[in-house]
Write a protein that holds these residues in place. Structure first.
Motif, PDB file in Angstrom:
ATOM      1  N   LEU A 157       0.833  -1.201   0.000  1.00 28.41           N
ATOM      2  CA  LEU A 157       0.000   0.000   0.000  1.00 28.41           C
ATOM      3  C   LEU A 157       0.866   1.249   0.000  1.00 28.41           C
ATOM      4  O   LEU A 157       0.564   2.232  -0.673  1.00 28.41           O
ATOM      5  CB  LEU A 157      -0.915  -0.004   1.225  1.00 28.41           C
ATOM      6  CG  LEU A 157      -1.828   1.224   1.368  1.00 28.41           C
ATOM      7  CD1 LEU A 157      -2.754   1.319   0.175  1.00 28.41           C
ATOM      8  CD2 LEU A 157      -2.614   1.169   2.651  1.00 28.41           C
TER       9      LEU A 157
ATOM     10  N   LYS B 143       2.002   1.787  -3.472  1.00 24.10           N
ATOM     11  CA  LYS B 143       0.871   2.220  -4.301  1.00 24.10           C
ATOM     12  C   LYS B 143       0.554   3.682  -4.065  1.00 24.10           C
ATOM     13  O   LYS B 143       0.333   4.458  -4.990  1.00 24.10           O
ATOM     14  CB  LYS B 143      -0.352   1.355  -4.000  1.00 24.10           C
ATOM     15  CG  LYS B 143      -1.613   1.793  -4.724  1.00 24.10           C
ATOM     16  CD  LYS B 143      -2.779   0.915  -4.316  1.00 24.10           C
ATOM     17  CE  LYS B 143      -4.065   1.406  -4.975  1.00 24.10           C
ATOM     18  NZ  LYS B 143      -5.223   0.604  -4.561  1.00 24.10           N
TER      19      LYS B 143
ATOM     20  N   ARG C  86      -3.458  -7.587   4.475  1.00 17.72           N
ATOM     21  CA  ARG C  86      -3.622  -7.032   3.128  1.00 17.72           C
ATOM     22  C   ARG C  86      -5.093  -6.958   2.726  1.00 17.72           C
ATOM     23  O   ARG C  86      -5.525  -6.001   2.082  1.00 17.72           O
ATOM     24  CB  ARG C  86      -2.836  -7.884   2.124  1.00 17.72           C
ATOM     25  CG  ARG C  86      -1.327  -7.661   2.180  1.00 17.72           C
ATOM     26  CD  ARG C  86      -0.649  -8.263   0.967  1.00 17.72           C
ATOM     27  NE  ARG C  86      -0.777  -9.714   0.961  1.00 17.72           N
ATOM     28  CZ  ARG C  86       0.096 -10.544   1.506  1.00 17.72           C
ATOM     29  NH1 ARG C  86       1.172 -10.060   2.131  1.00 17.72           N
ATOM     30  NH2 ARG C  86      -0.069 -11.854   1.448  1.00 17.72           N
TER      31      ARG C  86
ATOM     32  N   SER D 142      -6.977  -3.632   1.716  1.00 12.73           N
ATOM     33  CA  SER D 142      -7.661  -3.531   0.418  1.00 12.73           C
ATOM     34  C   SER D 142      -9.134  -3.181   0.592  1.00 12.73           C
ATOM     35  O   SER D 142      -9.678  -2.365  -0.157  1.00 12.73           O
ATOM     36  CB  SER D 142      -7.527  -4.855  -0.346  1.00 12.73           C
ATOM     37  OG  SER D 142      -6.167  -5.146  -0.607  1.00 12.73           O
TER      38      SER D 142
ATOM     39  N   GLN E  17      -9.310   0.378   1.621  1.00 11.06           N
ATOM     40  CA  GLN E  17      -8.965   1.214   0.473  1.00 11.06           C
ATOM     41  C   GLN E  17     -10.151   1.318  -0.493  1.00 11.06           C
ATOM     42  O   GLN E  17     -10.479   2.409  -0.984  1.00 11.06           O
ATOM     43  CB  GLN E  17      -7.750   0.632  -0.248  1.00 11.06           C
ATOM     44  CG  GLN E  17      -7.310   1.415  -1.478  1.00 11.06           C
ATOM     45  CD  GLN E  17      -6.682   2.747  -1.106  1.00 11.06           C
ATOM     46  OE1 GLN E  17      -5.900   2.809  -0.180  1.00 11.06           O
ATOM     47  NE2 GLN E  17      -7.038   3.790  -1.820  1.00 11.06           N
TER      48      GLN E  17
END
Length: 622
Positions: A22, A25, A220, A224, A227
């Motif tokens: 992340l 990203k 994760r 996700s 996010q």
């Protein structure tokens, strides 16, 4: 406790909690796509909120588990070292508890410490707890005692599995606990290098690796999911901003049209009134001069039609048009449309047929006429040959009114946009004879106001069919028609005296000349103070003004409606008010509508102005 810190900006380094993927990203993303630091901070807060919310139940569970397993091992081994080990576990659990308490207290501070301060300490207390659990086989478990060793392995691996859901909220949280705990147990097992202990050590290490991997995978997934949730919220916020921006643009467009319309209507209004007075006088002198005056007024009327269309849009947007629903005879509406459009269609060599119909609809007769007027006007403009047919037929509880033409037609890609304002197909040069492109926009607004539906079917080169679906109703009794006819043959008289208040000199002179030509004693002033003086003087002389005709927007920013209300209050109820304004701003239209003051749009035709004076004068006499 967990409800306090989540509403604050607790952290100055929010990216520390996020996983490496992340971080990459967010750091590599395009800044134009949004504020990614804010998103990462929100993710960090949410993850820590989950961790913070679990520390009370997990802490009490840890204290209970220590007591159970400490008692179990002491009962099995009767070794005093078990008691020391149990006390060490309680001390490590207390340190974890203390970390949570300090973290919780720090959340309420004005300037809380950053995550770079809290996370290393969290890893340290978790590693200490793991080391205490992993010290058991070195302190008191006899080498080669398989029953006690089996119990210890079950406890250690069970503890690792139970901690996964909580510690996966922080990426390295699980590793900080299980690495010192399970590595220590595996090394103790390998003290006896027989096959059984090697296999048990292998399973401990395998369980450790799986537990860490599962915790990282769970972390994760959490990141996700958060996010995606925050991305959706950001999209929703952007959509809201776009909607607000569109509304602002629409309001700015309306204000621009209002200002431009007002400034353009002023001289055009004076020209229309002067032209009407000139035509009236020249008719008695020269046919040629009268025809020229008529041609000039025809050009003025064309401009007036464009301004009236903008006024219709503004009035509909301002929600000041309230439909007066009643049974409407479609046949009477068709007769009126035939009277209005018949000569124009004949002059262009087009056939106009409106089929007689017995049906009645529940609608507003004036708004329905305006709707069909726009459709017929549009059909005739875009038909170079053939003609236009209008018919009605019943379908259950509704009446279908079809307007068919043999015009140029509309391509499928344009059928939706033709109802947008100022959008025209096949008129790139903006030919004024084809209008402004807002007729169908008015049709759509009027249909919504009348609870009607508009359907379009068209084929390029062959023509179009507009269908209006209206609610069907039964014909009423004939008594109201007799009243209307009686009223129609008894026109109201014009007022004898009118005071004109307008800051434009040309408009004052043109209006006064027109009214005097029709036998009205008219005076004109430019400001409120002279108007009040003239009204008071006329009242004292027993020759009061019966109607105050004034502009909706006077000089120096004065509001005509407010001026009119002040003058009426000073003179009493015998003074009728008539606003005549080129202002189409929705707010002003709503104010006039709420005050029940009639407003006539500029430029006004002489006949419309005289009829409005009759109506307001007749209303005040009642």
């Amino acid at each position: 406790m967990d409800r306090v810190w989540i509403s604050r900006k607790v952290y100055s380094m929010p990216l520390a909690v996020s996983c490496d993927g992340l971080l990459m990203k967010l750091n590599d993303a395009d800044p134009a796509a949004g504020s990614f630091e804010v998103t990462a901070e929100r993710i960090s807060r949410e993850l820590l909120h989950g961790l913070h919310a679990t520390y009370r139940p997990s802490g009490w569970g840890a204290f209970v588990a220590i007591a159970l397993f400490g008692g179990l091992f002491y009962w099995l081994l009767r070794d005093p070292k078990v008691l020391g080990w149990t006390l060490a576990l309680y001390a490590s659990a207390a340190l974890v508890w203390l970390w949570y308490l300090r973290f919780d207290a720090d959340a309420g501070r004005v300037a809380p410490r950053p995550l770079s301060y809290w996370l290393p300490r969290f890893y340290a207390v978790q590693a200490l707890a793991g080391a205490c659990w992993g010290a058991a086989p070195w302190l008191f478990v006899p080498v080669g005692d398989l029953p006690v060793t089996a119990v210890l392995l079950v406890v250690v691996m069970g503890l690792a599995s139970a901690s996964q859901g909580t510690l996966s909220l922080v990426r390295h949280g699980m590793a900080s606990l299980v690495l010192p705990m399970m590595l220590s147990v595996a090394m103790a097992l390998l003290r006896r290098p027989d096959a059984l202990h090697v296999v048990l050590a292998f399973f401990v290490l395998a369980h450790m690796v799986v537990a860490i991997k599962l915790a990282e995978g769970h972390h994760r997934l959490l990141v996700s999911a958060l996010q995606a949730r925050f991305d959706n919220q950001a999209l929703a916020e952007r959509l809201t901003e776009q909607v607000a921006a569109t509304e602002r643009a629409s309001q700015e467009k309306t204000r621009f049209l209002a200002a431009a319309s007002h400034d353009l209507r002023q001289p055009l209004h004076a020209l229309a009134l002067l032209g009407s007075a000139l035509e009236r006088r020249l008719t008695q002198r020269s046919a040629v001069e009268a025809r020229e005056a008529t041609d000039m007024l025809r050009a003025v009327d064309a401009l007036r039609a464009s301004f009236d269309a903008m006024m219709d849009i503004s009035r509909l947007d301002a929600n000041v048009v309230a439909p007066a629903r009643a049974p409407v005879a479609l046949n009477a509406v068709f007769v009126e449309l035939q009277r209005v459009f018949g000569p124009a269609a004949e002059g262009r060599g087009l056939a106009l047929r409106l089929r007689a119909t017995p049906w009645w609809v529940d609608s507003d007769v004036q708004l329905l006429e305006r709707l069909l007027f726009n459709l017929l006007d549009n059909a005739l403009k875009y038909s170079a040959r053939g003609g236009v047919l209008v018919g009605a037929r019943a379908r259950g509880t509704h009446i279908w009114v079809d307007v068919l033409d043999t015009g140029v037609g509309i391509a499928p890609e344009h059928t939706e946009r033709v109802f947008d304002e100022f959008y025209q197909v096949g008129n790139p040069g903006r030919d004024r004879s084809k209008g402004l492109g807002i007729g169908l926009s008015i049709v759509q607004r009027l249909a919504a106001l009348l609870d009607a539906q508009v359907h379009l079917r068209s084929e390029p080169g062959r023509g179009s069919r507009f269908r209006i679906v209206l609610p069907r109703t039964a014909a009423p009794c004939a008594a109201p028609l007799a009243v209307e006819v009686a009223a129609a043959i008894s026109p109201r008289p014009l007022p004898r005296r009118v005071l004109i208040l307008d800051d434009e000199r040309d408009i004052r002179q043109a209006t006064r000349a027109l009214l005097r030509d029709h036998g009205i004693d008219a005076e004109a002033v430019a400001e409120e103070a002279p108007a009040l003086a003239a009204l008071c003087q006329a009242r004292d002389a027993q020759q009061p003004f019966q109607v105050l005709l004034l502009d909706g927007r006077l000089g120096h920013g004065a509001d005509g409606l407010q001026v009119a209300q002040r003058l009426q209050a000073a003179l009493g109820a015998e003074l009728a008010l008539l606003l005549i304004s080129g202002d189409i701003e929705p707010d002003r239209l709503q104010q006039a509508h709420a005050a029940n003051v009639p407003m006539l749009p500029k430029p006004a035709h002489a006949a419309a102005l005289l009829e409005a004076l009759r109506q307001v004068h007749g209303a005040i006499k009642k």
